[in-house]
Scaffold this motif. Structure first.
Motif, mmCIF file in Angstrom:
data_model
loop_
_atom_site.group_PDB
_atom_site.id
_atom_site.type_symbol
_atom_site.label_atom_id
_atom_site.label_comp_id
_atom_site.label_asym_id
_atom_site.label_seq_id
_atom_site.Cartn_x
_atom_site.Cartn_y
_atom_site.Cartn_z
ATOM 1 N N LEU A 1 0.833 -1.197 0.000
ATOM 2 C CA LEU A 1 0.000 0.000 0.000
ATOM 3 C C LEU A 1 0.869 1.248 0.000
ATOM 4 N N LEU A 2 0.497 2.205 -0.839
ATOM 5 C CA LEU A 2 1.218 3.471 -0.948
ATOM 6 C C LEU A 2 0.247 4.626 -0.725
ATOM 7 N N TYR A 3 0.598 5.499 0.197
ATOM 8 C CA TYR A 3 -0.202 6.687 0.475
ATOM 9 C C TYR A 3 0.622 7.920 0.132
ATOM 10 N N GLN A 4 0.084 8.742 -0.760
ATOM 11 C CA GLN A 4 0.760 9.969 -1.171
ATOM 12 C C GLN A 4 -0.017 11.166 -0.649
ATOM 13 N N ALA A 5 0.715 12.127 -0.097
ATOM 14 C CA ALA A 5 0.099 13.342 0.435
ATOM 15 C C ALA A 5 0.772 14.558 -0.186
ATOM 16 N N PRO A 6 0.028 15.649 -0.368
ATOM 17 C CA PRO A 6 0.617 16.858 -0.947
ATOM 18 C C PRO A 6 1.850 17.306 -0.160
ATOM 19 N N GLY A 7 2.779 17.906 -0.892
ATOM 20 C CA GLY A 7 4.028 18.305 -0.275
ATOM 21 C C GLY A 7 5.152 17.332 -0.545
ATOM 22 N N GLY A 8 4.888 16.360 -1.425
ATOM 23 C CA GLY A 8 5.933 15.408 -1.787
ATOM 24 C C GLY A 8 6.158 14.332 -0.745
ATOM 25 N N LEU A 9 5.067 13.781 -0.184
ATOM 26 C CA LEU A 9 5.164 12.754 0.845
ATOM 27 C C LEU A 9 4.647 11.420 0.327
ATOM 28 N N ASN A 10 5.331 10.341 0.683
ATOM 29 C CA ASN A 10 4.881 8.995 0.343
ATOM 30 C C ASN A 10 5.139 8.095 1.534
ATOM 31 N N ALA A 11 4.081 7.511 2.075
ATOM 32 C CA ALA A 11 4.187 6.521 3.150
ATOM 33 C C ALA A 11 3.723 5.183 2.592
ATOM 34 N N SER A 12 4.460 4.129 2.894
ATOM 35 C CA SER A 12 4.123 2.827 2.321
ATOM 36 C C SER A 12 4.251 1.734 3.364
ATOM 37 N N ARG B 1 15.233 10.570 12.723
ATOM 38 C CA ARG B 1 13.840 10.345 13.125
ATOM 39 C C ARG B 1 13.120 11.667 13.348
ATOM 40 N N ARG B 2 13.831 12.649 13.875
ATOM 41 C CA ARG B 2 13.204 13.972 14.062
ATOM 42 C C ARG B 2 12.874 14.614 12.722
ATOM 43 N N ILE B 3 13.725 14.407 11.736
ATOM 44 C CA ILE B 3 13.443 14.932 10.395
ATOM 45 C C ILE B 3 12.135 14.347 9.865
ATOM 46 N N LEU B 4 11.943 13.056 10.069
ATOM 47 C CA LEU B 4 10.707 12.415 9.608
ATOM 48 C C LEU B 4 9.486 12.987 10.326
ATOM 49 N N ILE B 5 9.604 13.203 11.625
ATOM 50 C CA ILE B 5 8.472 13.762 12.371
ATOM 51 C C ILE B 5 8.106 15.135 11.824
ATOM 52 N N GLU B 6 9.105 15.960 11.540
ATOM 53 C CA GLU B 6 8.847 17.294 10.991
ATOM 54 C C GLU B 6 8.094 17.221 9.677
ATOM 55 N N ARG B 7 8.345 16.183 8.902
ATOM 56 C CA ARG B 7 7.725 16.076 7.579
ATOM 57 C C ARG B 7 6.360 15.387 7.617
ATOM 58 N N PHE B 8 6.212 14.334 8.426
ATOM 59 C CA PHE B 8 5.053 13.452 8.296
ATOM 60 C C PHE B 8 4.033 13.573 9.428
ATOM 61 N N ALA B 9 4.333 14.262 10.500
ATOM 62 C CA ALA B 9 3.372 14.358 11.604
ATOM 63 C C ALA B 9 2.056 14.954 11.113
ATOM 64 N N GLY B 10 0.957 14.243 11.380
ATOM 65 C CA GLY B 10 -0.359 14.715 10.976
ATOM 66 C C GLY B 10 -0.645 14.641 9.503
ATOM 67 N N HIS C 1 -1.895 6.273 8.028
ATOM 68 C CA HIS C 1 -1.257 5.691 9.212
ATOM 69 C C HIS C 1 0.103 6.319 9.487
ATOM 70 N N CYS C 2 0.298 7.555 9.030
ATOM 71 C CA CYS C 2 1.622 8.168 9.148
ATOM 72 C C CYS C 2 2.060 8.332 10.600
ATOM 73 N N ASP C 3 1.153 8.739 11.487
ATOM 74 C CA ASP C 3 1.546 8.928 12.879
ATOM 75 C C ASP C 3 1.942 7.606 13.527
ATOM 76 N N ALA C 4 1.227 6.531 13.174
ATOM 77 C CA ALA C 4 1.587 5.216 13.707
ATOM 78 C C ALA C 4 2.944 4.769 13.166
ATOM 79 N N LEU C 5 3.217 5.084 11.918
ATOM 80 C CA LEU C 5 4.510 4.721 11.341
ATOM 81 C C LEU C 5 5.638 5.525 11.987
ATOM 82 N N LEU C 6 5.384 6.796 12.279
ATOM 83 C CA LEU C 6 6.393 7.600 12.958
ATOM 84 C C LEU C 6 6.705 7.028 14.345
ATOM 85 N N ALA C 7 5.664 6.574 15.045
ATOM 86 C CA ALA C 7 5.885 5.968 16.361
ATOM 87 C C ALA C 7 6.707 4.694 16.239
ATOM 88 N N ALA C 8 6.430 3.893 15.195
ATOM 89 C CA ALA C 8 7.183 2.659 14.982
ATOM 90 C C ALA C 8 8.633 2.946 14.627
#
Length: 410
Positions: free
Chosen positions: A207-218, A250-259, A263-270
């Protein structure tokens, strides 16, 4: 201690390989069958387990079949149903089943975890190759017919050929060719890979989730139904960060993907807890030549196509096969043969590498900046599977792995 020198009449040519990932053991597999003494040094304490999913398609799969290891790879294969692009609420924008394009779509018919692939290669070579873990090359000194490698522990190895198979941040490349920035080209983003709880219920789907701003969570399946192999990718200009500081990454990822949704927040926690967390820039390695004297490169060290290409495994396996094949039997190796063999290796591999590195706008497709581009991209993924676009897509997007005719080395 210094490697002992054999009498010339009894001397077996030695190849020293840096890196026990995919390219190094694959090269050693072929070389030992041609009569070479092969030493593999690896900075890690052993074969690295886990890792993300890689595929065995096209020429890379053909090389594995020539090695007689295809059935072993299939024993470790993951159950895959296909890829799907999802919205924040989990509904699907588009799907590409594993059967699309004869099993050569975004998800191929044979997918395997990188650690499993490396494990099979190690098992097939551990009795033939001289593996030295917790070891790395600190310096290289080239002579007319040999290279003296000094290890970090102060010991030395004299080899007829040194091969850098140590990835895009290759130390061998830096020592023999020059600084990394001369050859490593950023392609506009960063990615992180790690294991995470399957909070979705993947059921074999990537599964691939794309969000505006150049984000991809998979998220994609692993052998454990409760665990997913996760990825977080984002577009960015070059960032200043410490490659060895995972907390900073990891902090860089939080700055980009939080909210960011889904399932981005769950992935950030993982990601904060994952013991297999890996973060790096998206780059390609482009070099005018992969050899200098008696030092050469194979795989990502010399011609990384970036993770977005999906071609890293094939390039490593094919490059190892061609390099060993062009070097030929150890009993035929002499001072004049090495330069010509390395030149042939490059001549055969260069068109394949160029094809695999041809990624027009790939970061924009994988992590689009605008919602409209995300919607258009999903529509394209649906339409390319249908007539009349399917033959065009198959030819231009999903046959790259087959774009080399493997030489027959007997």
């Amino acid at each position: 201690m210094q490697e002992s020198t054999r009498a010339a009449a009894q001397r077996i040519p030695t190849v020293l390989i840096s890196g026990a990932g995919i390219a190094g053991p694959a090269l050693g597999f072929w070389l030992c069958r041609k009569g070479y003494r092969v030493i593999v040094v690896e900075i890690a304490s052993g074969v690295r387990p886990g890792g993300q999913t890689v595929d065995l398609r096209g020429a890379g799969g053909d090389v594995v079949e020539k090695m007689g290891l295809l059935d072993r790879m299939r024993d470790h294969a993951l159950v895959q149903r296909g890829a799907a692009w999802v919205k924040s609420d989990g509904s699907r924008r588009a799907e590409m089943p594993v059967t699309a394009f004869d099993g050569n779509g975004l998800v191929s018919k044979l997918e395997i975890l990188r650690g499993d692939l490396v494990g099979v290669l190690h098992d097939a070579t551990r009795h033939d190759l001289d593996y030295r873990f917790n070891a790395a090359i600190a310096a290289l000194e080239q002579g007319t017919d040999t290279v003296v490698a000094t290890l970090v522990d102060g010991g030395t190895i004299t080899a007829d050929l040194v091969v850098g198979a140590d990835g895009p941040h290759s130390a061998v490349r830096r020592m023999a060719f020059g600084p990394e920035e001369e050859f490593v080209q950023p392609i506009g983003g960063y990615n992180a890979w790690f294991s995470a709880p399957d909070t979705v219920g993947l059921d074999g789907w990537f599964l691939l989730y794309q969000a505006p701003g150049g984000l991809n969570a998979s998220m994609r399946p692993s052998h454990d139904p409760a665990t997913a192999k996760a990825g977080l990718t984002f577009q960015s200009a070059p960032l200043a960060y410490d490659r060895h500081d995972t907390d900073q990454q990891r902090r860089i990822l939080i700055e980009r993907f939080a909210g960011a949704g889904w399932h981005c927040d769950a992935l950030l926690a993982a990601a904060q807890e994952a013991d297999d967390f890996y973060f790096d820039s998206l780059t390609q390695v482009r070099m005018p030549s992969w050899s200098t004297g008696r030092v050469t490169l194979v795989g990502d060290a010399g011609y990384s196509a970036s993770p977005l290409s999906g071609m890293g495994t094939s390039l490593a396996l094919v490059g190892a096969y061609v390099l060993a094949g062009e070097l030929g039997p150890a009993k035929e190796l002499d001072g004049e043969r090495v330069p010509s063999a390395l030149a042939r290796y490059e001549k055969i591999m260069r068109p394949y590498v160029d094809k695999c590195q041809d990624l027009p706008n790939s970061i924009d497709r994988y992590a689009p900046m605008r919602e409209s581009d995300i919607a258009i991209g999903a529509s394209v993924m649906k339409w390319v599977q249908r007539w009349p676009l399917r033959p065009f897509a198959a030819k231009h997007w999903f046959t790259t792995a087959d774009s080399i005719a493997l030489p027959d080395y007997g």
